[in-house]
Design a protein around this motif. Sequence first.
Motif, PDB file in Angstrom:
ATOM      1  N   GLN A 147       0.829  -1.207   0.000  1.00  0.00           N
ATOM      2  CA  GLN A 147       0.000   0.000   0.000  1.00  0.00           C
ATOM      3  C   GLN A 147       0.865   1.260   0.000  1.00  0.00           C
ATOM      4  N   VAL A 148       1.975   1.215   0.699  1.00  0.00           N
ATOM      5  CA  VAL A 148       2.908   2.346   0.667  1.00  0.00           C
ATOM      6  C   VAL A 148       3.384   2.587  -0.758  1.00  0.00           C
ATOM      7  N   ASN A 149       3.777   1.525  -1.457  1.00  0.00           N
ATOM      8  CA  ASN A 149       4.231   1.663  -2.833  1.00  0.00           C
ATOM      9  C   ASN A 149       3.120   2.215  -3.717  1.00  0.00           C
ATOM     10  N   ARG A 150       1.895   1.746  -3.533  1.00  0.00           N
ATOM     11  CA  ARG A 150       0.755   2.186  -4.356  1.00  0.00           C
ATOM     12  C   ARG A 150       0.454   3.666  -4.159  1.00  0.00           C
ATOM     13  N   LEU A 151       0.581   4.150  -2.957  1.00  0.00           N
ATOM     14  CA  LEU A 151       0.113   5.484  -2.620  1.00  0.00           C
ATOM     15  C   LEU A 151       1.209   6.548  -2.593  1.00  0.00           C
ATOM     16  N   LEU A 152       2.474   6.125  -2.628  1.00  0.00           N
ATOM     17  CA  LEU A 152       3.596   7.062  -2.554  1.00  0.00           C
ATOM     18  C   LEU A 152       3.947   7.583  -3.940  1.00  0.00           C
ATOM     19  N   ALA A 153       4.144   8.895  -4.048  1.00  0.00           N
ATOM     20  CA  ALA A 153       4.598   9.500  -5.299  1.00  0.00           C
ATOM     21  C   ALA A 153       5.986   8.979  -5.656  1.00  0.00           C
ATOM     22  N   ASP A 154       6.327   9.017  -6.927  1.00  0.00           N
ATOM     23  CA  ASP A 154       7.601   8.451  -7.374  1.00  0.00           C
ATOM     24  C   ASP A 154       8.799   9.067  -6.673  1.00  0.00           C
ATOM     25  N   ASP A 155       8.720  10.351  -6.360  1.00  0.00           N
ATOM     26  CA  ASP A 155       9.834  11.012  -5.669  1.00  0.00           C
ATOM     27  C   ASP A 155       9.524  11.262  -4.195  1.00  0.00           C
ATOM     28  N   GLY A 156       8.509  10.578  -3.660  1.00  0.00           N
ATOM     29  CA  GLY A 156       8.123  10.771  -2.271  1.00  0.00           C
ATOM     30  C   GLY A 156       8.953   9.945  -1.302  1.00  0.00           C
ATOM     31  N   THR A 157       8.695  10.158  -0.012  1.00  0.00           N
ATOM     32  CA  THR A 157       9.389   9.427   1.051  1.00  0.00           C
ATOM     33  C   THR A 157       8.364   8.908   2.049  1.00  0.00           C
ATOM     34  N   ALA A 158       8.534   7.658   2.458  1.00  0.00           N
ATOM     35  CA  ALA A 158       7.686   7.073   3.498  1.00  0.00           C
ATOM     36  C   ALA A 158       8.510   6.872   4.762  1.00  0.00           C
ATOM     37  N   TYR A 159       7.916   7.208   5.894  1.00  0.00           N
ATOM     38  CA  TYR A 159       8.556   7.069   7.198  1.00  0.00           C
ATOM     39  C   TYR A 159       7.792   6.011   7.994  1.00  0.00           C
ATOM     40  N   LEU A 160       8.498   4.969   8.428  1.00  0.00           N
ATOM     41  CA  LEU A 160       7.867   3.802   9.020  1.00  0.00           C
ATOM     42  C   LEU A 160       8.529   3.437  10.345  1.00  0.00           C
ATOM     43  N   LEU A 161       7.701   3.066  11.333  1.00  0.00           N
ATOM     44  CA  LEU A 161       8.198   2.621  12.622  1.00  0.00           C
ATOM     45  C   LEU A 161       7.922   1.125  12.772  1.00  0.00           C
ATOM     46  N   PHE A 162       8.960   0.363  13.113  1.00  0.00           N
ATOM     47  CA  PHE A 162       8.820  -1.081  13.286  1.00  0.00           C
ATOM     48  C   PHE A 162       9.436  -1.514  14.606  1.00  0.00           C
ATOM     49  N   THR A 163       8.993  -2.650  15.114  1.00  0.00           N
ATOM     50  CA  THR A 163       9.690  -3.268  16.222  1.00  0.00           C
ATOM     51  C   THR A 163      11.026  -3.819  15.726  1.00  0.00           C
ATOM     52  N   ALA A 164      12.033  -3.781  16.586  1.00  0.00           N
ATOM     53  CA  ALA A 164      13.357  -4.272  16.188  1.00  0.00           C
ATOM     54  C   ALA A 164      13.332  -5.750  15.835  1.00  0.00           C
ATOM     55  N   LYS A 165      12.340  -6.484  16.346  1.00  0.00           N
ATOM     56  CA  LYS A 165      12.217  -7.903  16.022  1.00  0.00           C
ATOM     57  C   LYS A 165      11.978  -8.148  14.536  1.00  0.00           C
ATOM     58  N   ARG A 166      11.516  -7.120  13.820  1.00  0.00           N
ATOM     59  CA  ARG A 166      11.232  -7.287  12.398  1.00  0.00           C
ATOM     60  C   ARG A 166      12.450  -7.037  11.514  1.00  0.00           C
ATOM     61  N   ASP A 167      13.558  -6.692  12.112  1.00  0.00           N
ATOM     62  CA  ASP A 167      14.735  -6.301  11.331  1.00  0.00           C
ATOM     63  C   ASP A 167      15.123  -7.359  10.312  1.00  0.00           C
ATOM     64  N   ALA A 168      15.097  -8.624  10.715  1.00  0.00           N
ATOM     65  CA  ALA A 168      15.519  -9.702   9.816  1.00  0.00           C
ATOM     66  C   ALA A 168      14.566  -9.868   8.642  1.00  0.00           C
ATOM     67  N   ASP A 169      13.302  -9.478   8.820  1.00  0.00           N
ATOM     68  CA  ASP A 169      12.301  -9.646   7.767  1.00  0.00           C
ATOM     69  C   ASP A 169      12.226  -8.463   6.812  1.00  0.00           C
ATOM     70  N   LEU A 170      12.697  -7.316   7.261  1.00  0.00           N
ATOM     71  CA  LEU A 170      12.413  -6.080   6.535  1.00  0.00           C
ATOM     72  C   LEU A 170      13.100  -5.996   5.179  1.00  0.00           C
TER      73      LEU A 170
END
Length: 239
Positions: A147-170
């Motif tokens: 959804q981020v990819n769908r809604l973000l402009a080509d030159d836009g920036t997305a800021y995301l907060l994750f738990t550190a446990k997701r680091d290996a998956d990201l």
Amino acid sequence: MANSYFRFKQFTINQDRCAMKVTTDGCLFGAWVASQLKDIPATNGLDIGAGTGLLSLMVAQQTALHLDAVEIDAAAATQAAQNFAESPWANRLQVQQTDIRQFIPSKQYDVICSNPPFYENELASPKTGRSIAHHGSGLRLLELLAQVNRLLADDGTAYLLFTAKRDADLGAALAAAGLFVQQKIVVHPSETHPSFRLMLAVKKNSVEQTAEQTVYIKDKEGYYTPAATSLLQDYYLFL
């Protein structure tokens, strides 16, 4: 926080009336996002999973962005609408109560920010709203990034907060969604604790990643560090 009030420069939220409580890591993330956007010529933004609107309000305080907030939980969306209406930035904030997967705007966004579900594979809360807010049952990681990819402009920036446990998956998840890390901040609750949050800035086009940074919220004595204070001092009532 040590009190029930969260201060903006011109506006105070009584967090006791919020359906979802204010958290220090969420506040740190909001302050970091706002600090990144002060000097960027962006005009519109999207807050995915807005909760009661805290992140949108923090960004609105520091920027001139017009922000759309999308929240699936009806109670939280109602609270966000009330918080927006009572703020000095009401003319730049609006909330829609819907699933982001069903959200079809007339534009793409210069900025997207999201504090998404944390515990995709862990035991869920028996309270439905809290479970949706903190678990991946409502919106899984790959779905969110799509959804981020769908809604973000080509030159836009997305800021995301994750738990550190997701680091290996990201890494794999971001690659699958066609997103590239521009900045990565590793957050520790204190100088004596392991990391517990990751703050990312991502883009749709391949970019050179800046050096990874580490932020400690509190020092060994339990006081806010200078790095945390510099981000949070415009918002906390007592800091």
